[in-house]
Design a protein around this motif. Structure first.
Motif, PDB file in Angstrom:
ATOM      1  N   MET A  12       0.841  -1.211   0.000  1.00 31.78           N
ATOM      2  CA  MET A  12       0.000   0.000   0.000  1.00 31.78           C
ATOM      3  C   MET A  12       0.871   1.254   0.000  1.00 31.78           C
ATOM      4  SD  MET A  12      -3.116   0.821  -0.175  1.00 31.78           S
ATOM      5  CE  MET A  12      -3.931   2.372  -0.174  1.00 31.78           C
ATOM      6  N   LYS A  13       1.897   1.198   0.928  1.00 29.33           N
ATOM      7  CA  LYS A  13       2.806   2.332   1.051  1.00 29.33           C
ATOM      8  C   LYS A  13       3.597   2.523  -0.244  1.00 29.33           C
ATOM      9  CE  LYS A  13       5.621   4.435   4.583  1.00 29.33           C
ATOM     10  NZ  LYS A  13       6.574   4.199   5.656  1.00 29.33           N
ATOM     11  N   LYS A  14       4.013   1.365  -0.813  1.00 27.42           N
ATOM     12  CA  LYS A  14       4.777   1.412  -2.058  1.00 27.42           C
ATOM     13  C   LYS A  14       3.949   2.058  -3.167  1.00 27.42           C
ATOM     14  CE  LYS A  14       8.108  -2.358  -1.860  1.00 27.42           C
ATOM     15  NZ  LYS A  14       8.353  -3.736  -2.248  1.00 27.42           N
ATOM     16  N   LYS A  15       2.672   1.696  -3.167  1.00 30.61           N
ATOM     17  CA  LYS A  15       1.756   2.228  -4.181  1.00 30.61           C
ATOM     18  C   LYS A  15       1.645   3.745  -4.070  1.00 30.61           C
ATOM     19  CE  LYS A  15      -2.116  -0.245  -6.172  1.00 30.61           C
ATOM     20  NZ  LYS A  15      -3.470  -0.705  -5.936  1.00 30.61           N
ATOM     21  N   ALA A  16       1.550   4.187  -2.810  1.00 27.27           N
ATOM     22  CA  ALA A  16       1.409   5.642  -2.572  1.00 27.27           C
ATOM     23  C   ALA A  16       2.670   6.377  -3.021  1.00 27.27           C
ATOM     24  CB  ALA A  16       1.143   5.900  -1.098  1.00 27.27           C
ATOM     25  N   ILE A  17       3.822   5.790  -2.695  1.00 28.02           N
ATOM     26  CA  ILE A  17       5.086   6.432  -3.087  1.00 28.02           C
ATOM     27  C   ILE A  17       5.184   6.520  -4.600  1.00 28.02           C
ATOM     28  CG2 ILE A  17       7.609   6.154  -3.076  1.00 28.02           C
ATOM     29  CD1 ILE A  17       7.296   4.978  -0.229  1.00 28.02           C
TER      30      ILE A  17
ATOM     31  N   LYS B 218       2.771   6.627  -6.677  1.00 22.91           N
ATOM     32  CA  LYS B 218       1.792   7.630  -7.129  1.00 22.91           C
ATOM     33  C   LYS B 218       2.410   9.035  -7.048  1.00 22.91           C
ATOM     34  CE  LYS B 218      -1.727   8.509  -4.393  1.00 22.91           C
ATOM     35  NZ  LYS B 218      -2.896   8.261  -3.559  1.00 22.91           N
ATOM     36  N   TYR B 219       3.081   9.301  -5.931  1.00 25.07           N
ATOM     37  CA  TYR B 219       3.678  10.634  -5.757  1.00 25.07           C
ATOM     38  C   TYR B 219       4.837  10.850  -6.741  1.00 25.07           C
ATOM     39  CZ  TYR B 219       0.887  10.960  -1.537  1.00 25.07           C
ATOM     40  OH  TYR B 219      -0.161  11.011  -0.670  1.00 25.07           O
ATOM     41  N   ILE B 220       5.614   9.778  -6.955  1.00 29.15           N
ATOM     42  CA  ILE B 220       6.745   9.907  -7.889  1.00 29.15           C
ATOM     43  C   ILE B 220       6.217  10.197  -9.294  1.00 29.15           C
ATOM     44  CG2 ILE B 220       8.633   8.646  -9.029  1.00 29.15           C
ATOM     45  CD1 ILE B 220       9.147   7.258  -6.335  1.00 29.15           C
ATOM     46  N   ILE B 221       5.184   9.459  -9.702  1.00 31.17           N
ATOM     47  CA  ILE B 221       4.614   9.673 -11.046  1.00 31.17           C
ATOM     48  C   ILE B 221       4.089  11.101 -11.160  1.00 31.17           C
ATOM     49  CG2 ILE B 221       2.716   9.022 -12.594  1.00 31.17           C
ATOM     50  CD1 ILE B 221       3.131   6.118 -11.585  1.00 31.17           C
ATOM     51  N   THR B 222       3.420  11.572 -10.110  1.00 29.59           N
ATOM     52  CA  THR B 222       2.889  12.945 -10.132  1.00 29.59           C
ATOM     53  C   THR B 222       4.022  13.956 -10.306  1.00 29.59           C
ATOM     54  OG1 THR B 222       1.201  12.227  -8.592  1.00 29.59           O
ATOM     55  CG2 THR B 222       1.437  14.590  -8.887  1.00 29.59           C
ATOM     56  N   ALA B 223       5.083  13.762  -9.507  1.00 32.58           N
ATOM     57  CA  ALA B 223       6.210  14.700  -9.570  1.00 32.58           C
ATOM     58  C   ALA B 223       6.835  14.703 -10.964  1.00 32.58           C
ATOM     59  CB  ALA B 223       7.250  14.333  -8.516  1.00 32.58           C
ATOM     60  N   VAL B 224       6.969  13.506 -11.536  1.00 35.14           N
ATOM     61  CA  VAL B 224       7.582  13.402 -12.868  1.00 35.14           C
ATOM     62  C   VAL B 224       6.692  14.099 -13.911  1.00 35.14           C
ATOM     63  CG1 VAL B 224       8.215  11.794 -14.711  1.00 35.14           C
ATOM     64  CG2 VAL B 224       8.919  11.332 -12.358  1.00 35.14           C
ATOM     65  N   VAL B 225       5.389  13.824 -13.840  1.00 34.79           N
ATOM     66  CA  VAL B 225       4.459  14.440 -14.809  1.00 34.79           C
ATOM     67  C   VAL B 225       4.520  15.970 -14.699  1.00 34.79           C
ATOM     68  CG1 VAL B 225       2.005  14.757 -15.365  1.00 34.79           C
ATOM     69  CG2 VAL B 225       2.909  12.462 -14.975  1.00 34.79           C
ATOM     70  N   ILE B 226       4.552  16.458 -13.461  1.00 35.63           N
ATOM     71  CA  ILE B 226       4.593  17.913 -13.265  1.00 35.63           C
ATOM     72  C   ILE B 226       5.904  18.492 -13.814  1.00 35.63           C
ATOM     73  CG2 ILE B 226       4.787  19.713 -11.473  1.00 35.63           C
ATOM     74  CD1 ILE B 226       2.641  18.173  -9.910  1.00 35.63           C
ATOM     75  N   CYS B 227       7.016  17.846 -13.473  1.00 33.15           N
ATOM     76  CA  CYS B 227       8.314  18.367 -13.929  1.00 33.15           C
ATOM     77  C   CYS B 227       8.399  18.353 -15.452  1.00 33.15           C
ATOM     78  CB  CYS B 227       9.454  17.549 -13.336  1.00 33.15           C
ATOM     79  SG  CYS B 227       9.635  17.842 -11.586  1.00 33.15           S
ATOM     80  N   VAL B 228       7.972  17.241 -16.054  1.00 35.10           N
ATOM     81  CA  VAL B 228       8.058  17.131 -17.514  1.00 35.10           C
ATOM     82  C   VAL B 228       7.157  18.180 -18.176  1.00 35.10           C
ATOM     83  CG1 VAL B 228       7.515  15.637 -19.482  1.00 35.10           C
ATOM     84  CG2 VAL B 228       8.746  14.713 -17.525  1.00 35.10           C
TER      85      VAL B 228
ATOM     86  N   CYS C 220     -11.944  14.710  -2.980  1.00 36.57           N
ATOM     87  CA  CYS C 220     -12.011  14.252  -4.387  1.00 36.57           C
ATOM     88  C   CYS C 220     -10.949  13.182  -4.644  1.00 36.57           C
ATOM     89  CB  CYS C 220     -11.745  15.415  -5.334  1.00 36.57           C
ATOM     90  SG  CYS C 220     -12.974  16.700  -5.258  1.00 36.57           S
ATOM     91  N   PRO C 221     -11.093  12.416  -5.741  1.00 31.02           N
ATOM     92  CA  PRO C 221     -10.050  11.447  -6.091  1.00 31.02           C
ATOM     93  C   PRO C 221      -8.707  12.150  -6.318  1.00 31.02           C
ATOM     94  CG  PRO C 221     -12.020  11.115  -7.414  1.00 31.02           C
ATOM     95  CD  PRO C 221     -12.232  12.375  -6.656  1.00 31.02           C
ATOM     96  N   TYR C 222      -7.630  11.387  -6.116  1.00 31.03           N
ATOM     97  CA  TYR C 222      -6.276  11.953  -6.172  1.00 31.03           C
ATOM     98  C   TYR C 222      -6.014  12.736  -7.463  1.00 31.03           C
ATOM     99  CZ  TYR C 222      -1.180  12.127  -6.224  1.00 31.03           C
ATOM    100  OH  TYR C 222       0.125  12.543  -6.302  1.00 31.03           O
ATOM    101  N   ALA C 223      -6.382  12.138  -8.594  1.00 26.51           N
ATOM    102  CA  ALA C 223      -6.087  12.786  -9.887  1.00 26.51           C
ATOM    103  C   ALA C 223      -6.811  14.134 -10.005  1.00 26.51           C
ATOM    104  CB  ALA C 223      -6.499  11.869 -11.030  1.00 26.51           C
ATOM    105  N   VAL C 224      -8.021  14.198  -9.483  1.00 25.23           N
ATOM    106  CA  VAL C 224      -8.793  15.457  -9.552  1.00 25.23           C
ATOM    107  C   VAL C 224      -8.124  16.518  -8.684  1.00 25.23           C
ATOM    108  CG1 VAL C 224     -11.045  16.527  -9.080  1.00 25.23           C
ATOM    109  CG2 VAL C 224     -10.934  14.196  -9.996  1.00 25.23           C
ATOM    110  N   ARG C 225      -7.699  16.096  -7.496  1.00 27.06           N
ATOM    111  CA  ARG C 225      -7.020  17.029  -6.581  1.00 27.06           C
ATOM    112  C   ARG C 225      -5.772  17.615  -7.224  1.00 27.06           C
ATOM    113  NH1 ARG C 225      -7.164  12.556  -2.484  1.00 27.06           N
ATOM    114  NH2 ARG C 225      -4.982  13.013  -2.073  1.00 27.06           N
ATOM    115  N   VAL C 226      -4.976  16.712  -7.775  1.00 28.69           N
ATOM    116  CA  VAL C 226      -3.728  17.163  -8.406  1.00 28.69           C
ATOM    117  C   VAL C 226      -4.055  18.110  -9.557  1.00 28.69           C
ATOM    118  CG1 VAL C 226      -1.723  16.433  -9.742  1.00 28.69           C
ATOM    119  CG2 VAL C 226      -2.391  15.151  -7.716  1.00 28.69           C
TER     120      VAL C 226
END
Lengths: 345, 530
Positions: free
Chosen positions: A1-6, A8-18, B494-500
């Motif tokens: 679960m924790k791995k999944k969350a991490i 998720k955050y890494i993917i978000t950071a990468v998408v934002i940076c790119v 909201c779901p994570y993607a919506v929040r972001v």
């Protein structure tokens, strides 16, 4: 679960940076149709770094000397690292930057920028500095060049400077987002049209004709750097009629050059020898040379470089020939294109 | 250091990191250090003034507290010996000593504020009067620096010492902790005006890193930047164009200027407060809210309960109530009831106290007659609507419009219009010009400027107007959503993607459409000057 969350955050950071990276590339000016001068500095990095001569300076180098003529007629491989209103400290740091890549035999510095002792305009700073690759030379150039309202961070993240361009984006911004064809010919910005010099303005009386301390500081540094690297430094003053070149300035440069044993060519005083005719050899009434004028003074310079400085003719080198072939072709095509554009024969 | 500068962002970033890596007991001293650095960077001389306020209020507060402690110790020790009368006498004696110390504190601190802020205003009035009397003598103006946020930290400190005097809060014994209360940098610039008892709860506490707090704080900062950079600083150009050239822009332009200024002030001030509260939130510190959707108010009185709330309650608690119940006012109340009858007479003291509060509010906002007239204008409107209340009651009893949506909408628009008219005194260069320009709204009939393209001459492009329109719609939408609770809570559900997408989208809007950097004039927050 924790791995999944991490993850998720890494993917978000990468998408934002790119996405921010792409956005930054998109809003940065491409300088392809207007003020192409902004592209000159960056083009150098794609070059094969094996030049005999490097020019540094402002528009008086990139509009007045043709490396193609130096190659074709003298076998001298040269490149111009010039940009609009390039200030002396910018020339110095550009030279420092260039010497990281190659060691030419000769560096030619156009001394007009001695007249500016302080940072001038932000827009010109950007055109000179944005194109430089990151190095300590670039950092120092930024620090030395920033006007009062400029921020270092705007250079690190150009999106902060150009953010408001989202409103004026054009197809050009997408087409040339990552790559763009060269606009110059080894740093030479070509113009073939003619606008004769008619009313040449006289220089205004100045309160003090002595060049500023800051200008001398960087001139000394440039001399030291060239001495340290074993590169011959040559000063030139292009035959531009404006900005007015005062006799008092000329005296100072002659004195400085003599004192340091530096060759100094003032093309304003060699108009007869070069054959420059201000009725046909300038495209903006005497500020800059057109193609015909630039080729004339380049020939004069070529004679000096090969006969007095003793630079070798390298036309026999196959590698260089291959590099120059497409360049010469593009150069000639551009002449035809401009002749058509300006309705000239 | 402007809140919207890179320096400020760097400053708070370093603080945030250090705050959560230093041992917790060093968190508040770290805040004190950063607050003083913040003030020092604005101007080192400002430290003298804030230093004087801190030391005097601290020492005098401690002295007042000491008397209270002595009193309770004495009364406890002599509980059985003292008669009721003796106790009362003793208490009065102590109260009188405390009162003296309170007066010294008020005299020093209100005195500093008054001298720095109002001396030149006084000189200009004296010069005008002497001119009217035919005298050629004119006094020169003094070159006095007005320390950043002096009105805010002075009011906060004065509120504290009055609370100590009243016994509603205990004096802080640690001068450094007290110095942090006075100088806490996020609120130093433009408030909110905090109460010691509320703020101390979280200011000196040890805080562990809480991802939710930090995220919420950063989101609030971003929302503040949106208001300030995208809306306030964009519309500023048009506002300045109109109010600085009254000869060119009359009639409908005045109306446009008023409405634009209302939007600018709201976005600027609430944006600044959002940044302040957001920074505090990241640090785990709770500050009082200063706004509660003020443009949804149906009356001026309600508006003032929802706009700059901490200032309003400060004036109510520390000026209105003390004046209302002071000896002379009680005598006046008795006298007026006797002379004017019970109904009218009982209102005289209220009107007088209220008059004083609004006069003080006006003067606090700025040293000029514009603000005096603005303050008293508010007083007049509130008093008139209070007087008309019976009439309103009859009207509603007859027509039953109170719960009608359209009527409520009319009330909201009416409040916005009246407040905007009053705010004009804050804009134009003097009172006569303001009255003249307000008058032109009814005499110069040029409403065609609203659709004939004239608004494009105010320094804004069509894109600017579209951004402003979209921004205003977003502000209204967010205010509507706030009715159901905290917007950030609703987004967090909201779901994570919506929040972001929401927060990153807002970040991009600020990044791309914000008015900042070269080509734009960096603008101070309007309330910095108070």
């Amino acid at each position: 679960m924790k791995k999944k969350a991490i993850l998720k955050y890494i993917i978000t950071a990468v998408v934002i940076c790119v996405s921010l990276f792409f956005l930054q590339k998109l809003v940065q000016p491409k300088y392809m149709s207007d003020v192409v001068e902004g592209r000159l500095i960056a083009e150098y990095y794609d070059e094969e770094k094996d030049h005999d001569v490097i020019f540094v300076g402002d528009c008086e180098v990139y509009e007045n000397f043709s490396p193609k003529v130096l190659w074709e007629e003298y076998g001298i491989n040269s490149y111009i690292r010039g940009s609009a209103q390039q200030l002396i400290w910018q020339s110095y740091y550009l030279l420092e930057d260039t010497l990281r890549y190659e060691k030419p035999d000769v560096v030619i510095f156009n001394i007009l920028s001695m007249m500016y002792d302080e940072p001038q305009k932000e827009a010109y700073n950007r055109m000179t500095i944005d194109g430089m690759k990151w190095s300590m030379s670039k950092v120092k150039s930024i620090q030395a060049s920033m006007t009062e309202r400029e921020e270092f961070l705007d250079y690190v993240f150009p999106i902060l400077r150009y953010h408001s361009r989202w409103n004026e984006l054009s197809k050009e911004d997408i087409t040339y987002m990552f790559d763009a064809p060269n606009v110059a010919f080894n740093g030479y910005y070509m113009r073939v049209d003619v606008k004769p010099a008619e009313n040449i303005p006289e220089g205004k009386i100045l309160a003090d004709y002595r060049f500023g301390d800051n200008s001398y500081y960087y001139l000394d540094k440039m001399v030291e750097l060239c001495e340290k690297e074993g590169v011959e430094l040559i000063f030139v003053k292009a035959p531009s009629l404006y900005p007015y070149w005062y006799p008092e300035w000329e005296e100072q440069m002659e004195e400085y050059a003599a004192e340091h044993g530096i060759r100094y060519i003032n093309f304003l005083e060699n108009v007869e020898e070069t054959g420059v005719d201000f009725a046909v050899d300038t495209y903006d009434a005497g500020l800059h040379m057109n193609l015909s004028g630039a080729e004339k003074i380049t020939r004069y310079l070529g004679d000096v470089l090969s006969e007095e400085v003793g630079l070798e003719d390298r036309r026999g080198e196959e590698k260089l020939q291959k590099i120059w072939e497409p360049k010469i072709k593009a150069y000639e095509e551009e002449i035809i294109r401009q002749y058509e554009k300006y309705g000239m024969n | 250091m402007l809140f919207t500068s890179y320096d400020f962002l760097g400053f708070i970033l370093v603080l945030f990191v250090l705050y959560y890596i230093v041992p917790k007991k060093f968190q508040w001293p770290l805040l004190l250090g950063f607050s003083y650095i913040f003030y020092f960077l604005a101007d080192p001389t400002y430290l003298i003034y804030i230093g004087i306020t801190t030391v005097t209020v601290y020492l005098l507060g401690c002295k007042i507290e000491q008397f209270r402690e002595e009193q309770s110790a004495y009364l406890k020790a002599n509980k059985e010996v003292l008669s009721r009368e003796d106790k009362k006498l003793y208490k009065n004696k102590i109260k009188s000593k405390q009162w003296k110390y309170l007066l010294i504190a008020l005299f020093i601190n209100i005195g500093i504020l008054a001298v720095l802020k109002y001396t030149n205003f006084a000189i200009s009035n004296v010069n005008s009067i002497m001119g009217l009397l035919g005298s050629d003598k004119q006094f020169g103006f003094l070159d006095l620096a007005l320390p950043m946020g002096i009105s805010f930290y002075t009011f906060q400190s004065v509120g504290y010492i009055i609370d100590v005097y009243r016994g509603t809060c205990k004096a802080e014994k640690n001068i450094f902790k007290f110095a942090l209360f006075v100088s806490f940098f996020p609120q130093l610039v433009q408030g909110p005006i905090s109460r010691f008892s509320q703020m101390a709860e979280t200011l000196y506490q040890e805080h562990s890193f809480d991802a939710k707090n930090v995220c919420y704080g950063l989101q609030r900062i971003l929302w503040g930047f949106f208001k300030k950079l995208v809306i306030a600083d964009r519309i500023l150009t048009a506002v300045n164009e109109i109010i600085r050239n009254p000869d060119e822009y009359a009639g409908a332009y005045v109306f446009v200027g008023m409405m634009f200024y209302a939007l600018e002030l709201y976005a600027d001030f609430t944006g600044g407060i959002d940044v302040t509260i957001g920074v505090a939130e990241v640090l785990g510190i709770r500050l009082a809210e200063n706004f509660n959707r003020p443009f949804f108010s149906k009356s001026i009185k309600e508006y003032w309960n929802r706009w700059h709330i901490t200032m309003g309650t400060w004036f109510t608690d520390y000026i209105f109530y003390p004046i209302s119940v002071c000896g002379p006012m009680l005598k006046l109340s008795k006298f007026s009831r006797k002379k004017l009858g019970e109904n009218l007479g009982k209102r005289v003291p209220i009107y007088l106290s209220s008059f004083t509060v609004w006069l003080a509010t006006g003067i606090w906002h700025g040293a000029s007659w514009n603000f005096v007239v603005w303050g008293l204008g508010n007083w007049v409107v509130i008093m008139v609507s209070q007087e008309l209340e019976p009439l309103y009651a009859k009207f509603h009893a007859r027509f039953h419009l109170q719960s009608n949506r359209y009527f409520q909408f009319f009330q909201v628009i009416r409040t916005i219009f009246i407040m905007s008219c009053l705010r004009s005194f804050d804009c134009y260069r003097n009172v006569p010009v303001t009255f003249k320009m307000l008058g032109t709204m009814f005499t110069t009939w040029n409403w065609n400027i609203l659709w004939d393209g004239s608004l494009m001459q105010l320094g804004l492009t069509m894109t600017d107007y579209l951004i402003l329109l979209a921004g205003t719609i977003l502000l209204i939408a967010v205010s509507m959503i706030q009715r159901k609770g905290k917007v950030r809570d609703q987004i967090a559900a909201c779901p994570y993607a919506v929040r972001v997408a929401i927060w990153y989208g807002l970040f991009l809007v600020v990044l791309l459409t914000g008015v900042y950097g070269i080509g734009y004039e960096a603008s101070q927050f309007i309330y910095n000057q108070f």
